[in-house]
Design a protein around this motif. Structure first.
Motif, short mmCIF file in Angstrom:
data_model
loop_
_atom_site.label_atom_id
_atom_site.label_comp_id
_atom_site.label_asym_id
_atom_site.label_seq_id
_atom_site.Cartn_x
_atom_site.Cartn_y
_atom_site.Cartn_z
N UNK A 189 0.80 -1.24 0.00
CA UNK A 189 0.00 0.00 0.00
C UNK A 189 0.82 1.28 0.00
N UNK A 190 2.13 1.19 0.25
CA UNK A 190 2.95 2.41 0.34
C UNK A 190 3.94 2.55 -0.82
N UNK A 194 3.39 2.61 -7.42
CA UNK A 194 2.00 2.13 -7.47
C UNK A 194 1.05 3.28 -7.18
N UNK A 195 1.36 4.07 -6.17
CA UNK A 195 0.49 5.20 -5.80
C UNK A 195 0.45 6.25 -6.90
N UNK A 214 -7.12 9.26 -2.02
CA UNK A 214 -5.72 8.82 -2.14
C UNK A 214 -4.73 9.91 -1.74
N UNK A 215 -5.16 11.17 -1.74
CA UNK A 215 -4.24 12.29 -1.50
C UNK A 215 -3.49 12.17 -0.16
N UNK A 220 1.63 11.42 2.71
CA UNK A 220 2.33 10.73 3.79
C UNK A 220 3.58 10.01 3.30
N UNK A 221 3.49 9.43 2.11
CA UNK A 221 4.61 8.64 1.57
C UNK A 221 5.53 9.46 0.67
N UNK A 222 5.32 10.79 0.64
CA UNK A 222 6.19 11.71 -0.11
C UNK A 222 6.30 11.30 -1.59
#
Length: 408
Positions: A189-190, A194-195, A214-215, A220-222
Protein backbone atom coordinates in the motif's frame (compact mmCIF):
# COMPACT_ATOMS: atom_id res chain seq x y z
CA UNK A 1 51.42 -24.97 -20.52
CA UNK A 2 50.09 -25.55 -17.01
CA UNK A 3 49.08 -29.10 -17.85
CA UNK A 4 52.55 -29.78 -19.30
CA UNK A 5 54.14 -28.58 -16.07
CA UNK A 6 51.77 -30.77 -14.02
CA UNK A 7 52.86 -33.77 -16.13
CA UNK A 8 56.61 -33.14 -16.39
CA UNK A 9 57.04 -31.94 -12.80
CA UNK A 10 56.21 -35.23 -11.07
CA UNK A 11 58.10 -37.12 -13.80
CA UNK A 12 61.23 -35.09 -13.17
CA UNK A 13 60.89 -35.57 -9.41
CA UNK A 14 60.51 -39.32 -9.91
CA UNK A 15 63.67 -39.48 -12.08
CA UNK A 16 65.65 -37.49 -9.55
CA UNK A 17 64.35 -39.67 -6.70
CA UNK A 18 65.34 -42.85 -8.58
CA UNK A 19 68.79 -41.47 -9.36
CA UNK A 20 69.47 -40.42 -5.77
CA UNK A 21 68.16 -43.71 -4.36
CA UNK A 22 70.26 -45.75 -6.79
CA UNK A 23 73.35 -43.76 -5.91
CA UNK A 24 72.71 -44.05 -2.19
CA UNK A 25 72.08 -47.82 -2.23
CA UNK A 26 74.96 -48.37 -4.67
CA UNK A 27 77.32 -47.15 -1.96
CA UNK A 28 76.72 -50.27 0.17
CA UNK A 29 78.64 -53.52 -0.34
CA UNK A 30 75.42 -55.46 0.12
CA UNK A 31 72.60 -53.21 -1.15
CA UNK A 32 70.04 -55.74 0.14
CA UNK A 33 67.19 -57.58 -1.45
CA UNK A 34 63.39 -57.91 -1.16
CA UNK A 35 61.48 -61.22 -0.99
CA UNK A 36 57.72 -61.27 -1.49
CA UNK A 37 55.77 -64.52 -1.04
CA UNK A 38 52.10 -65.06 -1.81
CA UNK A 39 50.67 -68.57 -1.29
CA UNK A 40 52.95 -70.84 -3.31
CA UNK A 41 54.46 -67.98 -5.22
CA UNK A 42 57.52 -65.94 -4.31
CA UNK A 43 59.37 -63.06 -5.88
CA UNK A 44 62.88 -61.91 -5.02
CA UNK A 45 64.58 -58.78 -6.28
CA UNK A 46 67.21 -56.32 -5.21
CA UNK A 47 66.27 -53.44 -2.98
CA UNK A 48 67.34 -50.95 -5.67
CA UNK A 49 65.03 -52.45 -8.29
CA UNK A 50 62.17 -52.68 -5.79
CA UNK A 51 62.55 -49.04 -4.71
CA UNK A 52 62.79 -47.84 -8.30
CA UNK A 53 59.73 -49.91 -9.24
CA UNK A 54 57.84 -48.47 -6.26
CA UNK A 55 58.61 -44.88 -7.27
CA UNK A 56 57.74 -45.47 -10.92
CA UNK A 57 54.55 -47.32 -9.92
CA UNK A 58 53.48 -44.44 -7.67
CA UNK A 59 54.05 -41.98 -10.52
CA UNK A 60 52.08 -44.11 -12.99
CA UNK A 61 49.15 -44.67 -10.65
CA UNK A 62 49.13 -41.02 -9.59
CA UNK A 63 48.85 -39.85 -13.21
CA UNK A 64 46.35 -42.57 -14.01
CA UNK A 65 43.95 -41.44 -11.29
CA UNK A 66 44.45 -37.80 -12.24
CA UNK A 67 43.55 -38.67 -15.80
CA UNK A 68 40.45 -40.60 -14.67
CA UNK A 69 39.39 -37.64 -12.52
CA UNK A 70 39.77 -35.30 -15.48
CA UNK A 71 37.87 -37.75 -17.69
CA UNK A 72 34.95 -37.84 -15.23
CA UNK A 73 34.79 -34.02 -15.16
CA UNK A 74 34.78 -33.64 -18.96
CA UNK A 75 30.92 -33.74 -19.42
CA UNK A 76 30.38 -31.22 -16.61
CA UNK A 77 33.04 -28.92 -18.02
CA UNK A 78 31.51 -29.00 -21.47
CA UNK A 79 28.07 -28.38 -19.97
CA UNK A 80 29.34 -25.39 -17.96
CA UNK A 81 31.11 -24.06 -21.00
CA UNK A 82 27.90 -24.34 -23.01
CA UNK A 83 26.00 -22.49 -20.29
CA UNK A 84 28.61 -19.73 -20.24
CA UNK A 85 28.36 -19.36 -24.01
CA UNK A 86 24.56 -19.20 -23.90
CA UNK A 87 24.66 -16.75 -20.98
CA UNK A 88 27.06 -14.46 -22.82
CA UNK A 89 24.88 -14.61 -25.91
CA UNK A 90 21.81 -13.76 -23.84
CA UNK A 91 23.58 -10.73 -22.38
CA UNK A 92 24.54 -9.59 -25.87
CA UNK A 93 20.93 -10.20 -26.98
CA UNK A 94 19.62 -8.04 -24.11
CA UNK A 95 21.88 -5.17 -25.12
CA UNK A 96 20.95 -5.60 -28.79
CA UNK A 97 17.25 -5.68 -27.89
CA UNK A 98 17.50 -2.48 -25.87
CA UNK A 99 19.34 -0.76 -28.72
CA UNK A 100 16.80 -1.97 -31.32
CA UNK A 101 13.96 -0.78 -29.10
CA UNK A 102 15.54 2.64 -28.73
CA UNK A 103 15.99 2.86 -32.49
CA UNK A 104 12.37 1.86 -33.14
CA UNK A 105 13.10 -1.63 -34.52
CA UNK A 106 10.49 -3.15 -32.20
CA UNK A 107 9.80 -6.43 -34.01
CA UNK A 108 13.52 -7.18 -34.32
CA UNK A 109 14.00 -6.34 -30.65
CA UNK A 110 11.24 -8.78 -29.65
CA UNK A 111 12.74 -11.66 -31.64
CA UNK A 112 16.25 -11.33 -30.27
CA UNK A 113 15.07 -10.81 -26.69
CA UNK A 114 12.68 -13.77 -26.61
CA UNK A 115 15.10 -16.11 -28.40
CA UNK A 116 17.71 -15.81 -25.64
CA UNK A 117 15.48 -15.15 -22.61
CA UNK A 118 15.55 -18.74 -21.29
CA UNK A 119 19.38 -18.74 -21.06
CA UNK A 120 19.67 -15.34 -19.44
CA UNK A 121 20.57 -14.62 -15.85
CA UNK A 122 17.81 -11.99 -15.90
CA UNK A 123 14.95 -13.36 -18.07
CA UNK A 124 12.61 -10.85 -16.44
CA UNK A 125 14.39 -7.98 -18.22
CA UNK A 126 14.10 -9.77 -21.56
CA UNK A 127 10.35 -10.31 -21.24
CA UNK A 128 9.57 -6.84 -19.88
CA UNK A 129 11.61 -5.14 -22.60
CA UNK A 130 9.96 -7.33 -25.24
CA UNK A 131 6.53 -6.40 -23.81
CA UNK A 132 7.34 -2.69 -24.16
CA UNK A 133 8.47 -3.28 -27.75
CA UNK A 134 5.25 -5.16 -28.54
CA UNK A 135 3.21 -2.34 -27.01
CA UNK A 136 5.05 0.21 -29.15
CA UNK A 137 4.05 -1.57 -32.35
CA UNK A 138 0.48 -2.16 -31.19
CA UNK A 139 0.79 -5.92 -30.65
CA UNK A 140 -1.24 -6.08 -27.43
CA UNK A 141 -1.72 -9.87 -27.49
CA UNK A 142 2.04 -10.39 -27.76
CA UNK A 143 2.56 -7.85 -24.98
CA UNK A 144 0.26 -9.79 -22.66
CA UNK A 145 1.97 -13.06 -23.62
CA UNK A 146 5.40 -11.69 -22.67
CA UNK A 147 4.08 -10.26 -19.42
CA UNK A 148 2.58 -13.64 -18.55
CA UNK A 149 5.97 -15.31 -19.13
CA UNK A 150 7.68 -12.63 -17.06
CA UNK A 151 5.31 -13.29 -14.15
CA UNK A 152 6.73 -16.82 -13.83
CA UNK A 153 10.00 -15.37 -12.53
CA UNK A 154 10.21 -15.49 -8.69
CA UNK A 155 9.62 -12.17 -6.92
CA UNK A 156 8.43 -10.48 -10.10
CA UNK A 157 4.92 -9.47 -9.01
CA UNK A 158 5.60 -5.76 -8.52
CA UNK A 159 7.95 -5.35 -11.50
CA UNK A 160 5.61 -7.12 -13.91
CA UNK A 161 2.52 -5.45 -12.46
CA UNK A 162 3.99 -1.95 -12.69
CA UNK A 163 5.09 -2.54 -16.29
CA UNK A 164 1.65 -3.90 -17.16
CA UNK A 165 -0.04 -0.89 -15.56
CA UNK A 166 2.25 1.59 -17.33
CA UNK A 167 1.61 -0.06 -20.69
CA UNK A 168 -2.14 -0.18 -20.08
CA UNK A 169 -2.14 3.51 -19.22
CA UNK A 170 -0.16 4.46 -22.31
CA UNK A 171 -2.59 2.38 -24.38
CA UNK A 172 -5.61 4.14 -22.77
CA UNK A 173 -6.72 0.84 -21.21
CA UNK A 174 -7.64 2.52 -17.94
CA UNK A 175 -9.92 -0.18 -16.53
CA UNK A 176 -7.23 -2.81 -17.06
CA UNK A 177 -4.64 -0.53 -15.45
CA UNK A 178 -6.91 0.04 -12.45
CA UNK A 179 -7.43 -3.68 -11.98
CA UNK A 180 -3.67 -4.31 -11.99
CA UNK A 181 -2.86 -1.37 -9.70
CA UNK A 182 -5.58 -2.30 -7.20
CA UNK A 183 -3.97 -5.72 -6.85
CA UNK A 184 -0.49 -4.18 -6.46
CA UNK A 185 -1.82 -1.69 -3.91
CA UNK A 186 -3.11 -4.59 -1.80
CA UNK A 187 0.40 -6.14 -1.93
CA UNK A 188 2.25 -2.94 -1.02
CA UNK A 189 0.00 0.00 0.00
CA UNK A 190 2.95 2.41 0.34
CA UNK A 191 4.83 1.71 -2.90
CA UNK A 192 5.54 5.10 -4.50
CA UNK A 193 5.26 3.99 -8.13
CA UNK A 194 2.00 2.13 -7.47
CA UNK A 195 0.49 5.20 -5.80
CA UNK A 196 1.67 7.53 -8.57
CA UNK A 197 0.20 5.34 -11.32
CA UNK A 198 -2.96 4.78 -9.30
CA UNK A 199 -3.72 8.49 -9.00
CA UNK A 200 -3.03 8.97 -12.73
CA UNK A 201 -5.49 6.16 -13.51
CA UNK A 202 -8.17 7.69 -11.30
CA UNK A 203 -7.63 11.03 -13.06
CA UNK A 204 -8.04 9.48 -16.50
CA UNK A 205 -11.19 7.66 -15.36
CA UNK A 206 -12.59 10.85 -13.85
CA UNK A 207 -12.90 9.15 -10.45
CA UNK A 208 -12.15 12.29 -8.43
CA UNK A 209 -13.57 10.90 -5.20
CA UNK A 210 -10.93 8.16 -5.31
CA UNK A 211 -8.25 10.76 -6.09
CA UNK A 212 -9.41 12.75 -3.07
CA UNK A 213 -9.22 9.62 -0.85
CA UNK A 214 -5.72 8.82 -2.14
CA UNK A 215 -4.24 12.29 -1.50
CA UNK A 216 -3.40 11.72 2.23
CA UNK A 217 -1.47 8.54 1.31
CA UNK A 218 0.39 10.38 -1.47
CA UNK A 219 1.33 13.10 0.99
CA UNK A 220 2.33 10.73 3.79
CA UNK A 221 4.61 8.64 1.57
CA UNK A 222 6.19 11.71 -0.11
CA UNK A 223 5.17 10.45 -3.55
CA UNK A 224 4.74 14.02 -4.83
CA UNK A 225 6.05 17.44 -3.91
CA UNK A 226 3.95 19.51 -1.53
CA UNK A 227 3.11 22.00 -4.29
CA UNK A 228 2.02 19.14 -6.59
CA UNK A 229 -0.18 17.71 -3.84
CA UNK A 230 -1.94 21.06 -3.41
CA UNK A 231 -2.52 21.38 -7.15
CA UNK A 232 -3.89 17.84 -7.24
CA UNK A 233 -6.20 18.64 -4.31
CA UNK A 234 -7.44 21.76 -6.09
CA UNK A 235 -8.04 19.78 -9.29
CA UNK A 236 -9.87 17.01 -7.41
CA UNK A 237 -12.17 19.36 -5.50
CA UNK A 238 -12.81 21.47 -8.62
CA UNK A 239 -14.00 18.43 -10.53
CA UNK A 240 -16.01 17.14 -7.58
CA UNK A 241 -17.76 20.52 -7.39
CA UNK A 242 -18.48 20.38 -11.13
CA UNK A 243 -19.90 16.87 -10.79
CA UNK A 244 -22.03 17.96 -7.83
CA UNK A 245 -23.21 20.95 -9.88
CA UNK A 246 -24.45 18.61 -12.61
CA UNK A 247 -26.56 16.76 -10.04
CA UNK A 248 -28.12 20.08 -8.92
CA UNK A 249 -28.01 19.02 -5.27
CA UNK A 250 -27.29 22.24 -3.30
CA UNK A 251 -26.87 20.55 0.15
CA UNK A 252 -24.34 18.12 -1.36
CA UNK A 253 -22.43 21.04 -2.90
CA UNK A 254 -22.37 22.90 0.44
CA UNK A 255 -21.22 19.75 2.28
CA UNK A 256 -18.41 19.28 -0.20
CA UNK A 257 -17.37 22.93 0.11
CA UNK A 258 -17.22 22.62 3.90
CA UNK A 259 -14.87 19.62 3.54
CA UNK A 260 -12.38 21.56 1.41
CA UNK A 261 -9.31 22.81 3.37
CA UNK A 262 -9.11 26.60 3.71
CA UNK A 263 -5.77 26.80 1.88
CA UNK A 264 -7.40 25.09 -1.12
CA UNK A 265 -10.44 27.40 -0.99
CA UNK A 266 -8.11 30.37 -1.36
CA UNK A 267 -6.71 29.06 -4.64
CA UNK A 268 -7.58 31.07 -7.76
CA UNK A 269 -10.84 30.05 -9.38
CA UNK A 270 -12.02 27.40 -6.90
CA UNK A 271 -14.51 29.65 -5.12
CA UNK A 272 -15.94 30.67 -8.51
CA UNK A 273 -16.70 27.01 -9.27
CA UNK A 274 -18.49 26.67 -5.93
CA UNK A 275 -20.61 29.81 -6.43
CA UNK A 276 -21.41 28.78 -10.01
CA UNK A 277 -22.45 25.31 -8.78
CA UNK A 278 -24.77 26.79 -6.17
CA UNK A 279 -26.29 29.22 -8.68
CA UNK A 280 -26.75 26.37 -11.17
CA UNK A 281 -28.46 24.34 -8.43
CA UNK A 282 -30.95 27.19 -7.97
CA UNK A 283 -29.70 28.19 -4.52
CA UNK A 284 -27.57 31.23 -5.37
CA UNK A 285 -29.28 33.24 -2.64
CA UNK A 286 -27.54 31.01 -0.05
CA UNK A 287 -24.11 32.21 -1.19
CA UNK A 288 -24.98 35.82 -2.04
CA UNK A 289 -23.66 37.22 1.23
CA UNK A 290 -20.43 35.18 1.04
CA UNK A 291 -19.95 36.24 -2.58
CA UNK A 292 -20.53 39.90 -1.67
CA UNK A 293 -17.94 39.77 1.13
CA UNK A 294 -15.39 38.09 -1.12
CA UNK A 295 -15.84 40.74 -3.83
CA UNK A 296 -15.33 43.48 -1.25
CA UNK A 297 -11.83 42.19 -0.48
CA UNK A 298 -10.92 40.52 -3.76
CA UNK A 299 -12.25 42.22 -6.89
CA UNK A 300 -12.63 39.58 -9.59
CA UNK A 301 -14.54 39.80 -12.89
CA UNK A 302 -15.61 36.15 -12.80
CA UNK A 303 -17.02 36.48 -9.28
CA UNK A 304 -18.69 39.75 -10.30
CA UNK A 305 -20.42 38.06 -13.25
CA UNK A 306 -21.60 35.31 -10.89
CA UNK A 307 -22.91 37.95 -8.48
CA UNK A 308 -25.03 39.31 -11.30
CA UNK A 309 -26.43 35.80 -11.95
CA UNK A 310 -27.57 35.21 -8.36
CA UNK A 311 -31.34 34.86 -8.04
CA UNK A 312 -31.49 37.06 -4.95
CA UNK A 313 -34.34 37.15 -2.46
CA UNK A 314 -33.88 40.94 -2.38
CA UNK A 315 -32.95 42.18 -5.86
CA UNK A 316 -33.19 45.84 -4.82
CA UNK A 317 -30.55 45.28 -2.12
CA UNK A 318 -28.39 43.35 -4.60
CA UNK A 319 -28.67 46.27 -7.05
CA UNK A 320 -27.83 48.80 -4.32
CA UNK A 321 -24.69 46.87 -3.33
CA UNK A 322 -23.52 46.77 -6.96
CA UNK A 323 -24.10 50.54 -7.36
CA UNK A 324 -21.86 51.20 -4.36
CA UNK A 325 -19.03 49.34 -6.09
CA UNK A 326 -19.36 51.63 -9.08
CA UNK A 327 -17.70 54.50 -7.17
CA UNK A 328 -14.61 52.32 -6.71
CA UNK A 329 -14.66 50.83 -10.24
CA UNK A 330 -16.34 53.48 -12.44
CA UNK A 331 -15.34 52.10 -15.86
CA UNK A 332 -15.51 48.37 -15.13
CA UNK A 333 -17.36 46.91 -18.14
CA UNK A 334 -18.41 43.74 -16.30
CA UNK A 335 -19.81 45.78 -13.41
CA UNK A 336 -21.72 48.03 -15.82
CA UNK A 337 -23.23 44.97 -17.51
CA UNK A 338 -24.18 43.52 -14.11
CA UNK A 339 -25.82 46.83 -13.15
CA UNK A 340 -27.76 46.88 -16.41
CA UNK A 341 -28.90 43.29 -15.83
CA UNK A 342 -29.96 44.01 -12.22
CA UNK A 343 -31.72 47.23 -13.27
CA UNK A 344 -33.84 45.16 -15.68
CA UNK A 345 -34.72 42.79 -12.80
CA UNK A 346 -35.69 45.84 -10.69
CA UNK A 347 -37.92 47.07 -13.52
CA UNK A 348 -35.88 50.25 -13.98
CA UNK A 349 -35.34 50.44 -17.79
CA UNK A 350 -33.90 53.98 -17.71
CA UNK A 351 -31.01 53.01 -15.39
CA UNK A 352 -30.57 49.80 -17.34
CA UNK A 353 -30.24 51.73 -20.61
CA UNK A 354 -27.83 54.22 -19.01
CA UNK A 355 -25.51 51.55 -17.55
CA UNK A 356 -25.55 49.40 -20.69
CA UNK A 357 -24.91 52.40 -22.97
CA UNK A 358 -21.96 53.41 -20.74
CA UNK A 359 -20.67 49.83 -20.94
CA UNK A 360 -20.86 49.82 -24.76
CA UNK A 361 -19.16 53.22 -24.98
CA UNK A 362 -16.36 51.97 -22.71
CA UNK A 363 -15.92 48.57 -24.40
CA UNK A 364 -18.59 46.98 -26.63
CA UNK A 365 -19.59 43.44 -25.63
CA UNK A 366 -22.11 40.98 -27.03
CA UNK A 367 -23.90 40.75 -23.67
CA UNK A 368 -24.31 44.55 -23.40
CA UNK A 369 -25.77 44.79 -26.91
CA UNK A 370 -28.17 41.93 -26.22
CA UNK A 371 -29.36 43.35 -22.89
CA UNK A 372 -29.76 46.83 -24.32
CA UNK A 373 -31.68 45.39 -27.26
CA UNK A 374 -34.02 43.63 -24.81
CA UNK A 375 -34.63 46.94 -22.95
CA UNK A 376 -35.39 48.82 -26.18
CA UNK A 377 -37.61 46.04 -27.50
CA UNK A 378 -39.63 46.08 -24.25
CA UNK A 379 -40.15 49.83 -24.82
CA UNK A 380 -41.36 49.01 -28.33
CA UNK A 381 -38.34 50.72 -29.92
CA UNK A 382 -37.94 47.80 -32.30
CA UNK A 383 -35.69 49.51 -34.84
CA UNK A 384 -33.15 50.51 -32.22
CA UNK A 385 -33.43 47.05 -30.63
CA UNK A 386 -32.75 45.34 -33.98
CA UNK A 387 -29.77 47.60 -34.50
CA UNK A 388 -28.36 46.52 -31.10
CA UNK A 389 -28.93 42.87 -31.94
CA UNK A 390 -27.18 43.40 -35.28
CA UNK A 391 -24.13 44.98 -33.64
CA UNK A 392 -24.05 42.15 -31.11
CA UNK A 393 -24.12 39.51 -33.84
CA UNK A 394 -21.38 41.26 -35.81
CA UNK A 395 -19.22 41.49 -32.68
CA UNK A 396 -19.83 37.82 -31.89
CA UNK A 397 -18.93 36.83 -35.46
CA UNK A 398 -15.70 38.85 -35.41
CA UNK A 399 -14.72 37.23 -32.08
CA UNK A 400 -15.28 33.76 -33.56
CA UNK A 401 -13.20 34.63 -36.64
CA UNK A 402 -10.41 35.96 -34.40
CA UNK A 403 -10.42 32.73 -32.41
CA UNK A 404 -10.22 30.64 -35.58
CA UNK A 405 -7.33 32.75 -36.89
CA UNK A 406 -5.52 32.38 -33.58
CA UNK A 407 -5.85 28.59 -33.72
CA UNK A 408 -4.73 28.33 -37.35
Amino acid sequence: MKRLIYFLGPLLLAIVAVFLLNKWLGGFETPGYVLIGIAGWSMETSLVVFAISLIIGFYVFYNFFRFMGWLVQVPGRYKSRGKRIKFNRSQEALIAGLVDSAEGNFEKAEKVLIKHASHSGAPLLHYLTAARAAQSRGAFEKRDEYLKKASNAPGSDLAVGLTQAELSLSGNQFDQALQTLTRLHSIDPTHASVLRLLHQTYQNLGDWESVRSLIPTLNKNKVMLEAEIKLLEAEAFSNLLKQASESGNAPEIQKLWSDIPSYIKRMQGLSAIYFAAMINAGDGAAVEEELTKLLSVNWDETLLALFGSVQSDDVAKQFSVAEKWLSLHPNDVVLLNVLGKLAIKCADPHKAEAYLSQSINTEPTVQAYQLLGDVLFARNEKDKACECYKYGLELASSEIVSQIDAVS
